[in-house]
Every structure is written in C-alpha cells, then in structure tokens.
Design an enzyme around this catalytic site. Sequence first.
Site, PDB file in Angstrom:
ATOM      1  N   LYS A 116       0.889  -1.238  -0.042  1.00  0.00           N
ATOM      2  CA  LYS A 116      -0.044  -0.050  -0.016  1.00  0.00           C
ATOM      3  C   LYS A 116       0.811   1.322   0.366  1.00  0.00           C
ATOM      4  O   LYS A 116       0.518   2.315  -0.418  1.00  0.00           O
ATOM      5  CB  LYS A 116      -1.093   0.254   1.366  1.00  0.00           C
ATOM      6  CG  LYS A 116      -2.023  -1.279   1.187  1.00  0.00           C
ATOM      7  CD  LYS A 116      -2.913  -0.995  -0.048  1.00  0.00           C
ATOM      8  CE  LYS A 116      -3.887  -2.465   0.143  1.00  0.00           C
ATOM      9  NZ  LYS A 116      -3.233  -3.582  -0.355  1.00  0.00           N
ATOM     10  N   GLU A 200      -2.597   7.229   7.752  1.00  0.00           N
ATOM     11  CA  GLU A 200      -3.221   8.370   6.865  1.00  0.00           C
ATOM     12  C   GLU A 200      -4.105   9.219   7.704  1.00  0.00           C
ATOM     13  O   GLU A 200      -4.550   8.694   8.715  1.00  0.00           O
ATOM     14  CB  GLU A 200      -3.909   7.719   5.873  1.00  0.00           C
ATOM     15  CG  GLU A 200      -2.907   7.380   4.688  1.00  0.00           C
ATOM     16  CD  GLU A 200      -3.813   6.662   3.613  1.00  0.00           C
ATOM     17  OE1 GLU A 200      -3.080   6.463   2.308  1.00  0.00           O
ATOM     18  OE2 GLU A 200      -4.947   6.582   3.369  1.00  0.00           O
ATOM     19  N   HIS A 235     -15.098  -1.980   8.027  1.00  0.00           N
ATOM     20  CA  HIS A 235     -14.651  -1.889   6.623  1.00  0.00           C
ATOM     21  C   HIS A 235     -14.861  -2.810   5.814  1.00  0.00           C
ATOM     22  O   HIS A 235     -14.241  -3.215   4.729  1.00  0.00           O
ATOM     23  CB  HIS A 235     -13.104  -1.720   6.784  1.00  0.00           C
ATOM     24  CG  HIS A 235     -12.758  -0.661   7.886  1.00  0.00           C
ATOM     25  ND1 HIS A 235     -12.707   0.755   7.722  1.00  0.00           N
ATOM     26  CD2 HIS A 235     -12.161  -0.786   9.131  1.00  0.00           C
ATOM     27  CE1 HIS A 235     -12.492   1.327   8.602  1.00  0.00           C
ATOM     28  NE2 HIS A 235     -11.958   0.444   9.479  1.00  0.00           N
ATOM     29  N   ARG A 293      -7.587  -7.602  -9.113  1.00  0.00           N
ATOM     30  CA  ARG A 293      -8.239  -8.858  -9.174  1.00  0.00           C
ATOM     31  C   ARG A 293      -9.766  -8.595  -9.344  1.00  0.00           C
ATOM     32  O   ARG A 293     -10.170  -7.509  -9.628  1.00  0.00           O
ATOM     33  CB  ARG A 293      -8.224  -9.806  -7.616  1.00  0.00           C
ATOM     34  CG  ARG A 293      -8.639  -8.908  -6.767  1.00  0.00           C
ATOM     35  CD  ARG A 293      -8.797  -9.691  -5.411  1.00  0.00           C
ATOM     36  NE  ARG A 293      -9.114  -8.682  -4.401  1.00  0.00           N
ATOM     37  CZ  ARG A 293     -10.315  -8.176  -3.915  1.00  0.00           C
ATOM     38  NH1 ARG A 293     -11.171  -8.382  -4.599  1.00  0.00           N
ATOM     39  NH2 ARG A 293     -10.426  -7.602  -2.898  1.00  0.00           N
TER      40      ARG A 293
END
Length: 592
Positions: A116, A200, A235, A293
């Site tokens: 990431k 973040e 999430h 994907r």
Amino acid sequence: MIGSILVANRGEIAVRIIRTCRLLGIRAAAVHSDFDEGALWTRLADESLRIGPAPVAQSYLDIAAIIDAARTAGVEAVHPGYGLLSENAEFARAVEEAGLVFVGPRPETIALMGDKTAARAAAIESQVPVLPGSDGVVADFSEAMHVAERIGWPVAVKASFGGGGRGIRRAGDESELEEALASAGREATAAFGRGEVFLERYVDRPRHVEVQVLADHHGNVVHLGDRDCSVQRRHQKLLEEAPAPALGDEMRDALAKAAIDLSHKVEYRGAGTVEFLVDPQREEFFFLEMNTRLQVEHGVSELVTGIDLVEQQIRVASGEPLAFRQGDIDLRGSAIQARIAAEDPWDQFRPSSGRLSDLRLPSAPWVRCDFGFERGDAVAPHYDSMFGKVLAYGLTRAAALARLGQALEELRVVGVPTTAPYLRSVLREPDFAAARHHTGSLERDWQPDPEHRPTSQADTGSDGEAPQVRQVSLPWGAQSVAVTIPLERSSTARRLSKMTGGTRERDVALAVEKDGDSTVRAPMDAVVVSLRAATGAEVAKGDTVLLLEAMKMEMEICAPVAGTVQSLAVDAGQSVQSGTVLFAMEPANATS
C-alpha cells in the site's frame, strides 16, 4: 483462446468462473479441501482435485498444492478468483514459472499495488490525490506519534499488505494509537503474513467509490464506470451499487481519469479496481488502493454495461486485444448487490456455520443470484462467512432498490442466520434512499435493534422479546451441558468499538453450568489470536483472557467471574473446535 483453466478458489466465485468457462467452451478444473469435497463448484467443473485439509492455510493458500493440481489436471491457465491467493504475487509468479498462464495482472504489478505504501507512491507520481500520511511504514509507536501529530487526529492505521477491509483501525488520540497499531498489525499478520502498517489522515463521513478498469497487453485501458460501496461494517462491504449515486459529472469524470492514469502508470493487465474515498461536501477525492483482481461486486458493473468481466479476463490472458474502446461502452440503468453472509446482524454480525437445511433463491425479472451453495450444503467455519449475493437491475436507482428489496424478502435460508433481513431494512433507510449515506452510516446510525430482530433469527423468550443471554448445548464427554452466553457488551468492548471507529465483535463470556464449574469453552471453530492472561493471573469479571478469530472476525473471550485463571489450555496460533476447553476460572470467593 485458452482452452483449459484451473479455478484456484471456492464458493460463489468458483461457481461464477466455471459457468463462464462452460459458456466459452473452456474445460474447467476445480479444487477442494477435504471439507468441500462434493461442493457445488466441484460438481459443476469438468473435474475436481483435492488440495488438502479444511484449514485454509493447508489447502486454498497452499501454493505448491494448487500448482500440483494444475499440472495433474493438465490445464493451460489458472484463475485465482478473489480473496485467498488472488493478490499474491508469489502465487502468480509460481503459476508462470510452472509454464501456465495466470489469469490476472503481471506478478510485478500485483506486488507493487499490494504494497500500500508503494501504491500510494505510484498514485502520487500519476498525480492522483492521496491523503496526508506517513512516508512509508512506521517503525514503532514513537514514529507513529510523530506522524499523527503532523497530519492531525484522528488517524487511520492501515496494513501495508492488507486488503478487503482488513488491518485498518482508527485512533483518535495517543491513548488509542498504541492498541490500534498492535491490532491492525496482528490482523494483517494473521491474514496476509505481513504486519507492517502506515498512517493516513482519517476522513470523517466519506463515501467509498471505486472505478472498474479493464486493460489488455496492447496498451488499451478502459473503465466500466464507478460503484459505490459505502454501506460497510468493520470496513467490510455489505451493499454495492453502480453507478455511484449523487455524484456530479465533473467528479465522476475525474475519478475515471485518475483510475485510467494510474492503470497506465503501473502497466496494468486484466480486470482491476481503483478505490477512492470521496468527500461529497468538499467535492474532493483521495486514492485508497488498487485491487489487482476481480471484485466481489463486479456483477453490478456487468449489469449496467452488459460486459462479462470474467470472459474479458480470460480473453486478455489469452493475449487478445480489447474488442471495444471507451466510446463503445454504454452505461445504462442502475444495479445494486447485497452480500448474503452467514452472520447475525442482531448479534453484532456474529458469524455462524452450519448446514443449509433449506435455501430458496428469488426468481424474478431483473434479479440475479450468485451463490456457491445449494440446499443441504454446509457453510464452514474455516472460510469467509459470505456464501452468496443477490443483485437487482433497474432503469432507475429507485427501481433497482425496489427489486432488490423484494428479492431479499423472497430469499429463504434455513440453517444459519444471514444478513438479508437487515440489508432489506437498510434499503428503506431515508438517508440511503436519498444517497446521503457514508461509510460510517451503518455503525453510527443504522445499528440493528435486538428488540426488532426477525423472529426467524431470534432466540426469543416466552414474552417474545430477545433474552439477555443465549443458551446452547456443547458436548461434555458422552453428555451435553448447557452453556450460557451473556449478550451484554462489556466496557472493554465499548472502548474497542470507539477506538476502531466502528462496531467490533462483542465480548463473549462462556460459563458451563455443571456443578458450579466455570470452565470456558470456544463458542465456535476458531483460531487463538493471542493470550491476554496467563495461568494463575487474577482477573475481574469481563476482563479479556484471550482473543479468537473466526470467519474474519475477532472475538474477545472474557472471564465469566472474578477470580484466578486456571488451566489455560491453548496457545496463540492454535486452532480450536467449538466446545474446546479454553481455560477454567477459580472464583475469587472460592480462594478467600
């Protein structure tokens, strides 16, 4: 075109891929664990090969076993589906080294976007907006604190090698950051084998919008519109729709351009999804991640475009150029999907396993059902709790929502609780109908009310109301004993819920009612994540003794009484079956 494919997956997506293979005249081979022998996808495939025992690490995540199966089946290519090994660069590389075609992007692209922090750097180079955050992974708590103070609270702690909503925690201040770092890293290590995390800025009330892309080996990249996936818990997505509602044309065009620019930058091949956080009030968007994907929600894009994404994956992997350009893609109408998972929304989305003694799928115009199971099949505790999807299409969003609501009402599942009744109620929420919702709407505003749970899923008392405890039977030698599960959440669970920015699996304290014995047993098949107390430790009632993980959820197993932990019988990383003795308690009054 490729003539034979091994589907390296299970459940709904394996069925989906095999059916497209049959339409294209491609020989399809399936794989199965010992538990899945005779499952629906094995019955649909031309042949099925055993790859190991039930635990996912010994079967569907065993790269060597899957490569051996592909060689035995004599196939030309391997399709990874989604989840499991689909974004594992090592697996893609092993497929190619075996002389087979990997139906997906290049291993180098998977590795780049799977990291990431590297993906974030690629987005910056592509001039795609990103959230303020750390420059790579954070080494320790001190560095994380420095980053948090620089970008401002609250912060999101994210697994560098995470995905599918796993390994993400919210921290609102210094007191919550340390646990968020440990929890996100622990979950990422268990799910992906890597525990590095980065930080973040946390965005309050964002929408989750993603863009579906297709790219070939000849430099062509197109998008198939956007999707909104903002209805989430922990999430994890529950409802997905295309196109994303209530987006202005300028925002929609900017998202599509960013997705295509990033796809060109990383030389993408095949079907992929670029995900963004959107702030509708400020009309801003930020890069979240790229999934290299097929997505669980790919079907809604298929319904509004008429394009079979699995077919396109296979054609691209065969070396064919895309048969259409951007201007040829006609986005028409609206589609929405509900994920049907073996979870009880009125019990904190607690996962369940069991046999589907009855399963009747809705059959109506403009409704599509993608299921990996049939009546009589078993939903296993070893795997993801989602076992099917119901999709609906309409020329307008309102028509699609109405059709999905009717389909969910007609869906009948007996044997496990499901998310279907709750999702039907979400469709009627005024903020959802008006597209005013965000990623926190479910956990902040739409929490299921236990007093209004459907009677078909409730353990009701004589007065018809949900009890404060649940009683089940567990084996005790040749006999069975009554087990009481308190339904009240402890202060620890409330603190964790606040810290993670949403609802988490509530505490579970199990006390066996047999001659005053307070032995604590596993409530379901699970893996021991960590131990929070040792044998001989003195704990208060409700204190966490150990953590279990089952079907992608963590559960805290707590002391049912105050006292001393005795005979802690398990270790971290150990798999336990439902009813396995975890530890015993010597009550405080017994030692005084």
